[in-house]
Structures are given as C-alpha cells and as structure tokens.
Write an enzyme that holds these catalytic residues in place. Structure first.
Site, short mmCIF file in Angstrom:
data_model
loop_
_atom_site.label_atom_id
_atom_site.label_comp_id
_atom_site.label_asym_id
_atom_site.label_seq_id
_atom_site.Cartn_x
_atom_site.Cartn_y
_atom_site.Cartn_z
N LYS A 120 1.28 -0.96 -0.15
CA LYS A 120 -0.04 -0.11 -0.49
C LYS A 120 1.02 0.98 -0.25
CE LYS A 120 -2.25 1.48 3.44
NZ LYS A 120 -2.74 1.60 4.57
N ASP A 138 -6.64 1.45 1.16
CA ASP A 138 -6.74 1.40 1.92
C ASP A 138 -7.93 0.95 2.72
OD1 ASP A 138 -7.85 3.14 1.73
OD2 ASP A 138 -6.86 5.25 2.79
#
Length: 226
Positions: A120, A138
């Site tokens: 991420k 997220d």
C-alpha cells in the site's frame, strides 16, 4: 456495476475535484515516504503536525540518520506506534543512503524492501510522488469499492486488481485520491452521508436505498400530518 456507471462515477468525482492529492504535507518524495510511514494507524492531521516540526530540521535520509533514534523520537512521539516507526524510518534512511544514493527509488520491489513499507505504501509513493496509475487500497477505498459495488473484492489486493482493471484509463492516475477522500468524508464507515453523496444514484449500496426510502416516507408522512 457496468462500465457506463463506473465512467459516470469518475466523471462526477473529477468535476467536483479536478486535481486531487494527498492530505499529507510534503515537498519531496522522501518527505512523502516518511509521512506515509508515520500515517499507519494515525491521522493525516496528526502526521502533518509532527512533520511540520521535523522536516525543517531534517528532511533527507542523512539528516534523519544524524538525528539518531532518540532525536527522531522527540519529533514523532505524538504519533501512535512511534517507537517502531522510528526504528523503521532510521533503517529505511540507512538503506536509502547506502543503496540508493539518498534517493527514494522509483521501483516497486525496491520500495517494498524498505522497512515499514508494504504494498500500500509503495503504491502511494509510486502514484503520488511519481505519477504512476497505481491504486493504494486502504480501509477507505476497500469500503467504497465494496459498498458501492464499484470493484468488490474480499481482500485489499483483490480490490486493487479489480480497480486497475475496471477504472477507465483516463481516471486511473487520480482515482486513488478520489476514492480515499470520498470514503473519508462522505462514504464513511458509520452513518455514510448518502443524502449528500454526488454519486448516490449510481451507487449500488442496498443499505443506502433502504434508508433513503424510509427517510423519504417519514418526511411525506410528517408533511401530510402537518
């Protein structure tokens, strides 16, 4: 959800916010990297307060190494998990100095090899610092993609792959920011703000439809009673 709906969703998001970006304050790829590492389980507002004090003093890998563990902790101790984050940032700075000439690498594998940097975070750097059409999934994006049925998936990676496949190419560079902001301020985890959502007629969230219809019926009933 069909391709036409997806396109209209991003057309509206773009019209409302033509130039979206992160809410983390940064000026260089390295500052962004540090800010994103600090942002895990912390608010952007809290990170910005800490980096507003840190970056004027140390905003390069070598400068942070010169601060040392204790010196860095003094600037970020207001942020959750600051002990482990301090260690990761120091280790990352050492790798950047020794292996990358003090620069943040423009390469996924090299980014993910840095302590405190996962897929991420690497996607955030590649997208925001280097302009690549990546998708950092997220909790906000995961929720929005599943709730709206834009790109449902059981894991963040599944959602990421689905979004990269179904989002029209012209929107990919900015889609990450639009979806995060939408999830943060409108399509919130609790009590999503469906009545003020600019894509609510395109969204396929069943809960939204039921609540809005119920609310409309109550308003009609109250008006009739009056």
């Amino acid at each position: 959800m069909n391709a036409g709906k997806r396109r209209r969703i991003f057309e509206r998001l773009r019209a409302a916010n033509p130039h979206p970006t992160t809410e983390l304050n940064y000026r260089t790829p390295f500052e962004l990297l540090v800010a994103v590492i600090l942002s895990a389980q912390a608010t952007d507002k809290g990170v910005n307060k800490a980096t507003a004090l840190l970056f004027p003093v140390a905003n390069t890998p070598q400068a942070i190494l010169d601060l040392g563990l204790d010196g860095l902790k003094r600037y970020i101790r207001t942020i959750g998990l600051y002990n482990s984050k301090t260690e990761n940032i120091i280790k990352t700075c050492r790798i950047l100095v020794e292996q990358h000439g003090g620069k943040v690498p423009h390469d996924r594998a090299a980014l993910e090899a840095l302590p405190g940097v996962g897929r991420k975070t690497a996607n955030v750097i590649l997208n925001t610092a280097f302009g690549e059409p990546t998708m950092a999934v997220d909790t906000h994006i995961f929720r929005v993609a599943n709730r709206t049925r834009l790109a449902p998936g059981k894991t963040p990676l599944a959602v990421e792959k689905k979004l990269l496949k179904v989002v029209p190419p012209e929107f990919l560079k900015d889609a990450h920011h639009w979806l995060i902001l939408h999830g943060r301020y409108v399509c919130t985890a609790r009590s999503p703000k469906c009545p003020e959502c600019l894509i609510r007629d395109l969204c396929e969230y069943k809960g939204k439809t039921e609540r809005q219809e119920a609310g409309s019926k109550r308003q009609v009933k109250t008006a009739s009673a009056g």
